[in-house]
Write an enzyme that holds these catalytic residues in place. Structure first.
Site, PDB file in Angstrom:
ATOM      1  N   HIS A 185       0.863  -1.188   0.000  1.00 13.38           N
ATOM      2  CA  HIS A 185       0.000   0.000   0.000  1.00 13.38           C
ATOM      3  C   HIS A 185       0.891   1.226   0.000  1.00 13.38           C
ATOM      4  CE1 HIS A 185       0.926   0.738   4.231  1.00 13.38           C
ATOM      5  NE2 HIS A 185       0.571  -0.499   4.514  1.00 13.38           N
TER       6      HIS A 185
ATOM      7  N   ASP B 114      -1.658 -19.524  13.273  1.00 17.41           N
ATOM      8  CA  ASP B 114      -0.431 -19.951  13.947  1.00 17.41           C
ATOM      9  C   ASP B 114      -0.412 -19.418  15.378  1.00 17.41           C
ATOM     10  OD1 ASP B 114       2.444 -20.128  14.729  1.00 17.41           O
ATOM     11  OD2 ASP B 114       2.661 -20.791  12.649  1.00 17.41           O
TER      12      ASP B 114
ATOM     13  N   SER C 180       2.968  -4.842   7.236  1.00 19.83           N
ATOM     14  CA  SER C 180       2.576  -4.630   5.835  1.00 19.83           C
ATOM     15  C   SER C 180       3.746  -4.949   4.910  1.00 19.83           C
ATOM     16  CB  SER C 180       2.128  -3.181   5.613  1.00 19.83           C
ATOM     17  OG  SER C 180       0.953  -2.906   6.308  1.00 19.83           O
TER      18      SER C 180
END
Length: 462
Positions: free
Chosen positions: A287, A413, A428
């Site tokens: 992004h 997990d 990110s």
């Protein structure tokens, strides 16, 4: 008279007769039964009459039912076409030599468009492929009849990238000075005023003062003060267009002239390296680098990525996103590369010579039509070391409405859940791996559920 009526009712009861009120209730029930029989007879007569008015009514009834059926079918078809159109991609990428997979989880058939037939034959070896990027178009049809959407099939070479996963420090300088907002300032006599109010907007980029270019906020302040109280022309870039606004600076209590504008000319943060190639090119984040106060995408003048050490983790909770805190070493020897592009689909750039010190696995790129629901892995350095963490892909969005939210997944997990609570800010760009191929990168976290996250298709970042 009351006593006499009560006596008569008592005698009737003694004789085993029912009261008048009870008899009325029984009459109503019988009437309902008669009404039901009457309705049944009417229906039988309606269906059974072959001639006269009965046949005409039945014909009208058939016609009405037929019209309602067709309208319902038409509305259902229109709804399906619109819904399926959003579920189908605008384009897909297929490596040369591989057969395109059109299973998008939508019940449509696929046919080749007539104007793509020649290109299609070329691509299948009957003629040499075109010099430009070859493609052909297929039409997806509902029931094999109703066109839903045209999908462009882009033929590409097979691609391989090296997976990142390393935490990186990101520093960018803006192209112009970003306006965050305006504020009231006190003049030399203590009066409050706002010379820039309604003249500049949050998200504007100041690029000049009285025709002279300014590159940083310090230079901007010096220019405004040097021109004094006269009317000044401020040049700004607003949504890609150059605009000039005029305003009068105010001499503040410090003796310097000000406009009352909050500005920013750089930004720093922590993210994750997604991939890099042998030629040194890299991609990260998935992004844009945006201003945290305004949400505006930063207009890039220059930028760099640096080695970063994660020093603390704020775990994500429902309603409160977590965050990675790191120490960025801005020393020249710790600079990993330069950023050349800041886009809604991530940052791209070139690594410097230290790229040889990165350790990662080479993966073939998989495209969105190759992704399956179910188990996958993300690579991250949140623990201090690169590691793989299991996730479950729950849905895929091909519509392209939000290009960096095509993959919806859930962290399964336990190690990652115990460490971070799921996905946190700073992750990110973490690569997503499935079936030995790179399929995407982490981009967003659900604020309401830290174990849920979004990812971008890797093809969008290349």
């Amino acid at each position: 008279r009351v006593r006499e009526r009560c006596a008569r009712l008592q005698k009737a009861k003694n004789r085993g007769l029912k009261s008048k009120n009870i008899h009325i209730i029984k009459e109503d029930t019988t009437g309902m039964r008669y009404h039901g029989i009457f309705f049944f007879c009417c229906v039988a007569a309606f269906w059974g009459t072959e001639n006269g008015m009965g046949a005409d009514m039945r014909h009208k009834f058939y016609f009405l039912i037929q019209q309602i059926t067709w309208v319902a079918f038409l509305l259902l078809t229109l709804f399906a076409v619109k819904s399926f159109g959003r579920a189908l991609p605008d384009e897909i990428y297929v490596p040369f030599g591989e057969k395109a997979d059109y299973r998008f989880g939508v019940p449509v058939s696929v046919t080749l468009k007539d104007d793509s037939e020649e290109v299609f034959y070329r691509l299948n070896g009957q003629e040499d492929a075109m010099a430009e990027a070859p493609f052909y178009t297929v039409t997806c049809k509902l029931f094999g009849i109703f066109p839903v959407k045209d999908v462009k099939v882009m033929m590409v070479d097979r691609q391989e990238v090296t997976a990142g996963g390393e935490a990186i420090g990101i520093y960018v300088k803006t192209d112009g000075i970003l306006v965050l907002g305006t504020a009231k300032i006190a003049d030399a006599w203590g009066n409050e005023c706002s010379p820039a109010q309604n003249l500049v907007q949050s998200g504007d980029y100041i690029v000049s003062v009285n025709g002279e270019t300014v590159c940083g906020k310090e230079e901007l302040m010096d220019k405004i003060d040097s021109y004094g109280s006269g009317r000044e022309i401020i040049g700004v870039m607003r949504k890609g267009e150059y605009v000039e606004v005029s305003m009068n600076p105010v001499k503040g209590e410090t003796g310097k002239y000000r406009l009352g504008i909050w500005v920013r000319d750089d930004l720093a943060g922590v993210g994750t390296l997604t991939y890099y190639r042998q030629d040194g090119s890299f991609g990260a984040l998935g992004h844009a680098v945006s201003d945290g106060d305004t949400g505006v995408q930063m207009s890039l003048s220059e930028g760099y990525i640096y080695e970063t050490k994660i020093v603390s983790i704020q775990k994500g909770k429902n309603g409160v996103p977590g965050e990675l805190a790191g120490i960025i070493d801005y020393g020249k020897s710790h600079c990993m590369g330069s950023i050349t592009e800041n886009s809604p689909l991530g940052i791209r750039g070139m690594l410097n010579d230290t790229a040889g010190e990165l350790e990662g696995e080479v993966y073939e790129v998989a495209y969105k039509q190759d992704i399956a629901l179910g188990k996958a892995y993300i690579i991250s350095e949140v623990s201090g070391e690169r590691a793989e963490y299991e996730i479950e892909i729950e849905s895929l969005d091909y519509s392209g409405d939000e290009e960096n939210k095509g993959i919806l997944f859930k962290v399964t997990d336990e190690r990652l859940l115990d460490l971070t609570g799921g996905i946190v800010q700073g992750m990110s760009g973490s690569p997503i791996i499935q079936n030995g191929k790179m399929i995407g990168a982490v981009t967003h976290v659900f604020v309401s559920d830290a174990s849920m996250g979004y990812g971008i298709f890797i093809e969008k970042m290349l």
